[in-house]
Motif scaffolding. Sequence first.
Motif, PDB file in Angstrom:
ATOM      1  N   VAL A 135      -4.122  22.622  -4.061  1.00 50.22           N
ATOM      2  CA  VAL A 135      -4.224  22.846  -5.505  1.00 50.22           C
ATOM      3  C   VAL A 135      -3.032  23.675  -5.987  1.00 50.22           C
ATOM      4  CG1 VAL A 135      -5.574  23.980  -7.324  1.00 50.22           C
ATOM      5  CG2 VAL A 135      -6.728  22.552  -5.625  1.00 50.22           C
ATOM      6  N   ALA A 136      -2.666  24.700  -5.234  1.00 47.95           N
ATOM      7  CA  ALA A 136      -1.522  25.540  -5.600  1.00 47.95           C
ATOM      8  C   ALA A 136      -0.217  24.741  -5.590  1.00 47.95           C
ATOM      9  CB  ALA A 136      -1.429  26.739  -4.659  1.00 47.95           C
ATOM     10  N   VAL A 137      -0.031  23.919  -4.557  1.00 42.55           N
ATOM     11  CA  VAL A 137       1.188  23.111  -4.448  1.00 42.55           C
ATOM     12  C   VAL A 137       1.260  22.090  -5.578  1.00 42.55           C
ATOM     13  CG1 VAL A 137       2.359  21.349  -3.039  1.00 42.55           C
ATOM     14  CG2 VAL A 137       1.475  23.434  -1.962  1.00 42.55           C
ATOM     15  N   LEU A 138       0.153  21.423  -5.860  1.00 44.38           N
ATOM     16  CA  LEU A 138       0.138  20.411  -6.919  1.00 44.38           C
ATOM     17  C   LEU A 138       0.398  21.034  -8.283  1.00 44.38           C
ATOM     18  CD1 LEU A 138      -2.877  18.308  -5.620  1.00 44.38           C
ATOM     19  CD2 LEU A 138      -0.468  17.612  -5.621  1.00 44.38           C
ATOM     20  N   ALA A 139      -0.147  22.226  -8.498  1.00 36.32           N
ATOM     21  CA  ALA A 139       0.097  22.938  -9.761  1.00 36.32           C
ATOM     22  C   ALA A 139       1.581  23.290  -9.892  1.00 36.32           C
ATOM     23  CB  ALA A 139      -0.761  24.198  -9.837  1.00 36.32           C
ATOM     24  N   LYS A 140       2.178  23.745  -8.802  1.00 38.27           N
ATOM     25  CA  LYS A 140       3.598  24.106  -8.816  1.00 38.27           C
ATOM     26  C   LYS A 140       4.459  22.884  -9.109  1.00 38.27           C
ATOM     27  CE  LYS A 140       4.911  27.394  -6.092  1.00 38.27           C
ATOM     28  NZ  LYS A 140       5.335  28.217  -4.945  1.00 38.27           N
ATOM     29  N   ARG A 141       4.002  21.728  -8.632  1.00 38.04           N
ATOM     30  CA  ARG A 141       4.733  20.479  -8.864  1.00 38.04           C
ATOM     31  C   ARG A 141       4.395  19.854 -10.221  1.00 38.04           C
ATOM     32  NH1 ARG A 141       4.107  16.872  -3.529  1.00 38.04           N
ATOM     33  NH2 ARG A 141       5.256  15.453  -4.873  1.00 38.04           N
ATOM     34  N   LYS A 142       3.542  20.536 -10.988  1.00 37.40           N
ATOM     35  CA  LYS A 142       3.134  20.096 -12.330  1.00 37.40           C
ATOM     36  C   LYS A 142       2.450  18.725 -12.320  1.00 37.40           C
ATOM     37  CE  LYS A 142       6.642  22.815 -14.758  1.00 37.40           C
ATOM     38  NZ  LYS A 142       5.912  24.010 -14.597  1.00 37.40           N
ATOM     39  N   GLN A 143       1.696  18.463 -11.246  1.00 37.74           N
ATOM     40  CA  GLN A 143       0.926  17.225 -11.194  1.00 37.74           C
ATOM     41  C   GLN A 143      -0.419  17.446 -11.867  1.00 37.74           C
ATOM     42  OE1 GLN A 143       0.814  14.617  -7.909  1.00 37.74           O
ATOM     43  NE2 GLN A 143       2.615  15.484  -6.926  1.00 37.74           N
ATOM     44  N   GLN A 144      -0.867  16.433 -12.606  1.00 35.10           N
ATOM     45  CA  GLN A 144      -2.170  16.494 -13.268  1.00 35.10           C
ATOM     46  C   GLN A 144      -2.951  15.226 -12.962  1.00 35.10           C
ATOM     47  OE1 GLN A 144      -1.251  17.414 -17.486  1.00 35.10           O
ATOM     48  NE2 GLN A 144      -2.321  19.328 -17.062  1.00 35.10           N
ATOM     49  N   SER A 171     -22.348  15.044  -8.216  1.00 34.02           N
ATOM     50  CA  SER A 171     -22.428  15.908  -9.393  1.00 34.02           C
ATOM     51  C   SER A 171     -21.132  15.773 -10.185  1.00 34.02           C
ATOM     52  CB  SER A 171     -22.643  17.361  -8.979  1.00 34.02           C
ATOM     53  OG  SER A 171     -23.839  17.489  -8.226  1.00 34.02           O
ATOM     54  N   PHE A 172     -21.261  15.548 -11.484  1.00 30.75           N
ATOM     55  CA  PHE A 172     -20.128  15.289 -12.364  1.00 30.75           C
ATOM     56  C   PHE A 172     -19.943  16.485 -13.304  1.00 30.75           C
ATOM     57  CE2 PHE A 172     -21.804  11.373 -10.858  1.00 30.75           C
ATOM     58  CZ  PHE A 172     -20.775  10.442 -10.854  1.00 30.75           C
ATOM     59  N   TYR A 173     -18.737  17.033 -13.325  1.00 33.11           N
ATOM     60  CA  TYR A 173     -18.432  18.212 -14.137  1.00 33.11           C
ATOM     61  C   TYR A 173     -17.274  17.943 -15.086  1.00 33.11           C
ATOM     62  CZ  TYR A 173     -21.299  21.100 -11.011  1.00 33.11           C
ATOM     63  OH  TYR A 173     -22.347  21.649 -10.302  1.00 33.11           O
ATOM     64  N   ARG A 174     -17.383  18.539 -16.285  1.00 32.58           N
ATOM     65  CA  ARG A 174     -16.284  18.553 -17.263  1.00 32.58           C
ATOM     66  C   ARG A 174     -16.033  19.982 -17.685  1.00 32.58           C
ATOM     67  NH1 ARG A 174     -18.074  13.504 -20.149  1.00 32.58           N
ATOM     68  NH2 ARG A 174     -16.491  11.984 -19.574  1.00 32.58           N
ATOM     69  N   MET A 175     -14.795  20.241 -18.115  1.00 37.74           N
ATOM     70  CA  MET A 175     -14.481  21.570 -18.598  1.00 37.74           C
ATOM     71  C   MET A 175     -15.187  21.807 -19.933  1.00 37.74           C
ATOM     72  SD  MET A 175     -10.829  23.501 -19.217  1.00 37.74           S
ATOM     73  CE  MET A 175     -10.119  21.985 -19.750  1.00 37.74           C
ATOM     74  N   GLU A 176     -15.769  23.007 -20.073  1.00 33.68           N
ATOM     75  CA  GLU A 176     -16.371  23.382 -21.341  1.00 33.68           C
ATOM     76  C   GLU A 176     -15.268  23.543 -22.379  1.00 33.68           C
ATOM     77  OE1 GLU A 176     -20.357  25.772 -20.949  1.00 33.68           O
ATOM     78  OE2 GLU A 176     -18.685  26.927 -20.134  1.00 33.68           O
ATOM     79  N   SER A 177     -15.506  23.059 -23.585  1.00 35.85           N
ATOM     80  CA  SER A 177     -14.481  23.186 -24.620  1.00 35.85           C
ATOM     81  C   SER A 177     -14.273  24.663 -24.954  1.00 35.85           C
ATOM     82  CB  SER A 177     -14.888  22.413 -25.877  1.00 35.85           C
ATOM     83  OG  SER A 177     -16.117  22.907 -26.366  1.00 35.85           O
ATOM     84  N   GLY A 178     -13.011  25.029 -25.051  1.00 36.21           N
ATOM     85  CA  GLY A 178     -12.668  26.413 -25.368  1.00 36.21           C
ATOM     86  C   GLY A 178     -12.913  27.393 -24.243  1.00 36.21           C
ATOM     87  N   ALA A 179     -13.139  26.893 -23.030  1.00 36.98           N
ATOM     88  CA  ALA A 179     -13.451  27.788 -21.910  1.00 36.98           C
ATOM     89  C   ALA A 179     -12.282  28.701 -21.574  1.00 36.98           C
ATOM     90  CB  ALA A 179     -13.861  26.982 -20.684  1.00 36.98           C
ATOM     91  N   PHE A 180     -11.079  28.158 -21.628  1.00 33.15           N
ATOM     92  CA  PHE A 180      -9.889  28.962 -21.348  1.00 33.15           C
ATOM     93  C   PHE A 180      -8.649  28.139 -21.686  1.00 33.15           C
ATOM     94  CE2 PHE A 180      -9.777  26.262 -17.800  1.00 33.15           C
ATOM     95  CZ  PHE A 180      -8.612  26.445 -17.085  1.00 33.15           C
ATOM     96  N   THR A 181      -7.536  28.801 -21.724  1.00 34.70           N
ATOM     97  CA  THR A 181      -6.258  28.114 -21.962  1.00 34.70           C
ATOM     98  C   THR A 181      -5.663  27.762 -20.611  1.00 34.70           C
ATOM     99  OG1 THR A 181      -5.949  29.441 -23.946  1.00 34.70           O
ATOM    100  CG2 THR A 181      -4.009  28.328 -23.063  1.00 34.70           C
ATOM    101  N   ARG A 182      -5.421  26.477 -20.384  1.00 40.42           N
ATOM    102  CA  ARG A 182      -4.925  26.020 -19.091  1.00 40.42           C
ATOM    103  C   ARG A 182      -3.647  26.727 -18.687  1.00 40.42           C
ATOM    104  NH1 ARG A 182      -7.387  23.194 -15.954  1.00 40.42           N
ATOM    105  NH2 ARG A 182      -8.968  21.811 -16.697  1.00 40.42           N
ATOM    106  N   GLY A 183      -3.578  27.044 -17.412  1.00 41.32           N
ATOM    107  CA  GLY A 183      -2.384  27.658 -16.868  1.00 41.32           C
ATOM    108  C   GLY A 183      -2.389  29.171 -16.979  1.00 41.32           C
ATOM    109  N   GLU A 184      -3.295  29.719 -17.778  1.00 42.25           N
ATOM    110  CA  GLU A 184      -3.348  31.174 -17.911  1.00 42.25           C
ATOM    111  C   GLU A 184      -4.391  31.777 -16.983  1.00 42.25           C
ATOM    112  OE1 GLU A 184      -3.859  32.239 -21.977  1.00 42.25           O
ATOM    113  OE2 GLU A 184      -2.022  31.212 -22.615  1.00 42.25           O
ATOM    114  N   GLY A 185      -5.199  30.915 -16.353  1.00 33.64           N
ATOM    115  CA  GLY A 185      -6.153  31.388 -15.373  1.00 33.64           C
ATOM    116  C   GLY A 185      -7.292  32.237 -15.931  1.00 33.64           C
ATOM    117  N   GLN A 186      -7.690  31.967 -17.158  1.00 35.87           N
ATOM    118  CA  GLN A 186      -8.742  32.779 -17.756  1.00 35.87           C
ATOM    119  C   GLN A 186     -10.077  32.050 -17.685  1.00 35.87           C
ATOM    120  OE1 GLN A 186      -7.304  33.471 -21.668  1.00 35.87           O
ATOM    121  NE2 GLN A 186      -5.707  34.853 -21.010  1.00 35.87           N
ATOM    122  N   CYS A 187     -10.655  31.991 -16.521  1.00 30.70           N
ATOM    123  CA  CYS A 187     -11.955  31.326 -16.375  1.00 30.70           C
ATOM    124  C   CYS A 187     -13.070  32.296 -16.701  1.00 30.70           C
ATOM    125  CB  CYS A 187     -12.136  30.823 -14.961  1.00 30.70           C
ATOM    126  SG  CYS A 187     -11.253  29.294 -14.679  1.00 30.70           S
TER     127      CYS A 187
END
Length: 194
Positions: free
Chosen positions: A104-113, A178-194
């Motif tokens: 996950v860390a490597v993929l994030a660094k490579r900006k893969q989504q 089990s299927f999960y989606r991000m809650e709307s407004g949960a955090f700003t991506r990339g800032e790590g505010q979960c």
Amino acid sequence: MRVITGTAKGRRLKSLKGMETRPTMDRTKESLFNIITEWIPGCRFLDLYAGTGAIGIEAISRGAERAVFIEKNPRAVKIISDNLELTGLSGSAEVFCTDADNAVAVLAKRKQQFDIIYMDPPYGRELVQQSIGQVCRSPILRSEGVIIAESSKVDVLPEKIFCFRLFRQQRYGDTMLSFYRMESGAFTRGEGQC
């Protein structure tokens, strides 16, 4: 174990002998893809704890643009590579021999989504929650993306894990999806505010 449909339909896949990996049963795999069939064409698919690669290979066969496979067992990584060659799908895939957290860390660094992240960790170790936490703190899942976690029916997953909320759950014998989606407004991506 075989590819159910798509460009590689009917191809038999290799698997590791013994219990080093626990391949998803064809019946469960078919049910999974019946649920997500509309999401697959053109998607980017991450197969965490990939085992033999059967789930990601099925996604490419059905029209996923690309699949990335993460598996820390070197013998299983060789099986994934062999299965991609057998199905002729290597050109749409990338395989990493590493653990899920590092990946996950490597993929994030490579900006893969990714549009879909599928995770099937060893049962009974709370690795689903740990890996979802890693995803929550990174920008690798697109905002409308989905996490699908495979677990044992006895490993009850919570309705909310970090910034993701359960929206569907299906049981197939001893297996739970089990299927999960991000809650709307949960955090700003990339800032790590979960």
